[in-house]
Design an enzyme around this catalytic site. Structure first.
Site, PDB file in Angstrom:
ATOM      1  N   ARG A 167     -28.335  37.201  -7.691  1.00  0.00           N
ATOM      2  CA  ARG A 167     -29.672  37.045  -7.134  1.00  0.00           C
ATOM      3  C   ARG A 167     -29.701  37.599  -5.703  1.00  0.00           C
ATOM      4  O   ARG A 167     -28.656  37.747  -5.050  1.00  0.00           O
ATOM      5  CB  ARG A 167     -30.074  35.567  -7.092  1.00  0.00           C
ATOM      6  CG  ARG A 167     -30.047  34.833  -8.419  1.00  0.00           C
ATOM      7  CD  ARG A 167     -30.367  33.362  -8.190  1.00  0.00           C
ATOM      8  NE  ARG A 167     -30.458  32.590  -9.426  1.00  0.00           N
ATOM      9  CZ  ARG A 167     -29.485  31.855  -9.936  1.00  0.00           C
ATOM     10  NH1 ARG A 167     -28.305  31.796  -9.317  1.00  0.00           N
ATOM     11  NH2 ARG A 167     -29.669  31.168 -11.055  1.00  0.00           N
ATOM     12  N   TYR A 178     -33.584  36.459 -20.078  1.00  0.00           N
ATOM     13  CA  TYR A 178     -33.091  37.604 -19.311  1.00  0.00           C
ATOM     14  C   TYR A 178     -32.502  38.682 -20.209  1.00  0.00           C
ATOM     15  O   TYR A 178     -32.279  39.811 -19.759  1.00  0.00           O
ATOM     16  CB  TYR A 178     -31.991  37.155 -18.338  1.00  0.00           C
ATOM     17  CG  TYR A 178     -32.475  36.530 -17.060  1.00  0.00           C
ATOM     18  CD1 TYR A 178     -33.325  35.423 -17.070  1.00  0.00           C
ATOM     19  CD2 TYR A 178     -32.071  37.025 -15.827  1.00  0.00           C
ATOM     20  CE1 TYR A 178     -33.757  34.841 -15.897  1.00  0.00           C
ATOM     21  CE2 TYR A 178     -32.488  36.442 -14.651  1.00  0.00           C
ATOM     22  CZ  TYR A 178     -33.334  35.350 -14.691  1.00  0.00           C
ATOM     23  OH  TYR A 178     -33.754  34.775 -13.521  1.00  0.00           O
ATOM     24  N   ARG A 213     -30.708  42.297 -12.493  1.00  0.00           N
ATOM     25  CA  ARG A 213     -30.078  41.089 -13.050  1.00  0.00           C
ATOM     26  C   ARG A 213     -30.318  41.020 -14.560  1.00  0.00           C
ATOM     27  O   ARG A 213     -29.420  40.665 -15.331  1.00  0.00           O
ATOM     28  CB  ARG A 213     -30.656  39.872 -12.322  1.00  0.00           C
ATOM     29  CG  ARG A 213     -29.919  38.574 -12.496  1.00  0.00           C
ATOM     30  CD  ARG A 213     -30.363  37.624 -11.378  1.00  0.00           C
ATOM     31  NE  ARG A 213     -30.413  36.244 -11.803  1.00  0.00           N
ATOM     32  CZ  ARG A 213     -29.373  35.418 -11.855  1.00  0.00           C
ATOM     33  NH1 ARG A 213     -28.164  35.860 -11.525  1.00  0.00           N
ATOM     34  NH2 ARG A 213     -29.516  34.167 -12.224  1.00  0.00           N
ATOM     35  N   HIS A 218     -27.057  30.133 -14.530  1.00  0.00           N
ATOM     36  CA  HIS A 218     -28.246  29.467 -15.047  1.00  0.00           C
ATOM     37  C   HIS A 218     -27.950  28.029 -15.438  1.00  0.00           C
ATOM     38  O   HIS A 218     -26.898  27.738 -16.016  1.00  0.00           O
ATOM     39  CB  HIS A 218     -28.787  30.215 -16.274  1.00  0.00           C
ATOM     40  CG  HIS A 218     -29.536  31.451 -15.943  1.00  0.00           C
ATOM     41  ND1 HIS A 218     -29.659  32.516 -16.823  1.00  0.00           N
ATOM     42  CD2 HIS A 218     -30.214  31.820 -14.825  1.00  0.00           C
ATOM     43  CE1 HIS A 218     -30.376  33.471 -16.263  1.00  0.00           C
ATOM     44  NE2 HIS A 218     -30.717  33.069 -15.058  1.00  0.00           N
ATOM     45  N   LYS A 233     -27.878  28.840  -6.865  1.00  0.00           N
ATOM     46  CA  LYS A 233     -28.952  27.861  -6.715  1.00  0.00           C
ATOM     47  C   LYS A 233     -28.406  26.448  -6.855  1.00  0.00           C
ATOM     48  O   LYS A 233     -27.450  26.203  -7.584  1.00  0.00           O
ATOM     49  CB  LYS A 233     -30.018  28.084  -7.793  1.00  0.00           C
ATOM     50  CG  LYS A 233     -31.037  29.169  -7.466  1.00  0.00           C
ATOM     51  CD  LYS A 233     -32.127  29.180  -8.512  1.00  0.00           C
ATOM     52  CE  LYS A 233     -33.226  30.158  -8.139  1.00  0.00           C
ATOM     53  NZ  LYS A 233     -34.325  30.158  -9.145  1.00  0.00           N
ATOM     54  N   HIS A 241     -34.546  42.014  -9.290  1.00  0.00           N
ATOM     55  CA  HIS A 241     -34.416  41.042 -10.377  1.00  0.00           C
ATOM     56  C   HIS A 241     -34.247  41.740 -11.729  1.00  0.00           C
ATOM     57  O   HIS A 241     -33.573  41.212 -12.617  1.00  0.00           O
ATOM     58  CB  HIS A 241     -35.630  40.117 -10.412  1.00  0.00           C
ATOM     59  CG  HIS A 241     -35.343  38.794 -11.049  1.00  0.00           C
ATOM     60  ND1 HIS A 241     -34.453  37.884 -10.522  1.00  0.00           N
ATOM     61  CD2 HIS A 241     -35.810  38.226 -12.188  1.00  0.00           C
ATOM     62  CE1 HIS A 241     -34.392  36.814 -11.289  1.00  0.00           C
ATOM     63  NE2 HIS A 241     -35.205  36.992 -12.321  1.00  0.00           N
TER      64      HIS A 241
END
Length: 281
Positions: free
Chosen positions: A147, A265, A233, A256, A174, A230
């Site tokens: 990211r 994705y 990714r 994730h 994240k 993105h």
């Protein structure tokens, strides 16, 4: 430096400044990441400039409806602005016992777009530009699936040489969840060259490194036809699945929380014509 104290930010009505500063300190104490704090404060400063009210205590539900309703935002953007506004006014209500006008700003249903992996030809076109920093940013997204915030916050201490030219990269994902990815020799060499004598792989003015926002902008400016960082990714997820068919490993590599997110994705490489042909009577 606190986001609220940055001199380059556009001015807002003075009545907003003290409370946004206190709110930023609250977010910091709660352990929110610098990227999250940056986003929340920028959203609220936009609100302060645009809603026509001199201080948060005077904001009404009607003011918030007029402000949000005047924006031609994508659903994802609207949802994010609504969330920042609700979090701020809920904090303010609990702290001061004040009314909370933000309940009118609901969560927005966001349609899930299909996977959009950037084609390799598009990436190669961007890589022809003589810019080592840009090249490394694009490769970290396309070849490791990082990211923008993960790319921006790479410290030199996160990079370790292993054997046969390979290395490892500790990625700060994240939710403050780290993961370790293997780095192939050619990419490792490019990282080592960029990292020489540095504390951060991409030094800048956002806590010593580039901001995630700026990393994303650099990529988008240099990728053709509205491709973004993105979509690189997405390219990683799709290429990895075509090789391994191991969706769980790809979920772990992308960081994730949910495997359903990873599936969104990953573009299927199946031959749909062949599938239909096989079902003919």
């Amino acid at each position: 430096m606190l986001v609220s104290k940055r001199p380059q930010l556009r001015p807002i009505p003075q009545g907003w400044e003290p409370e946004l500063l206190e709110f930023e300190l609250f977010l910091k104490v709660q352990g929110r990441t610098p990227a999250t704090i940056d986003t929340r404060i920028r959203h609220l400063r936009s609100l302060a400039r645009q809603c026509g009210v001199e201080a948060p205590g005077s904001v009404t539900s009607d003011d918030l409806v007029r402000w949000s309703g005047s924006k031609d935002w994508a659903p994802e953007t609207r949802n994010s602005f609504h969330a920042s506004t609700r979090i701020f006014f809920q904090w303010r209500s609990q702290r001061l016992g004040a009314d909370d006008p933000s309940s009118v700003l609901k969560s927005i249903r966001r349609p899930v777009p299909p996977p959009r992996p950037a084609p390799d030809a598009v990436i190669r076109q961007a890589l022809t530009k003589p810019n080592q920093r840009l090249e490394l940013i694009l490769r970290l997204a396309a070849e490791l699936g990082l990211r923008s915030a993960e790319i921006a916050s790479i410290a030199v201490t996160d990079i370790q040489q292993t054997n046969n030219g390979w290395g490892t990269l500790t990625v700060h994902g994240k939710g403050q969840k780290d993961r370790v990815l293997p780095v192939p020799p050619d990419l490792m060499a490019a990282i080592a060259h960029q990292a020489r004598g540095m504390k951060w792989l991409f030094p800048g003015q956002f806590h010593g490194h580039l901001s995630p926002r700026w990393v994303g902008k650099l990529a988008a400016r240099n990728l053709p036809d509205h491709w973004t960082l993105h979509t690189l990714r997405h390219r990683f997820a799709t290429a990895a699945y075509a090789h391994s068919q191991d969706i769980i490993a790809i979920q772990e590599a992308l960081g994730h929380e949910s495997i359903e997110t990873t599936q969104r994705y990953t573009k299927s490489t199946s031959d749909m014509r062949g599938l239909v042909q096989s079902a003919r009577l």
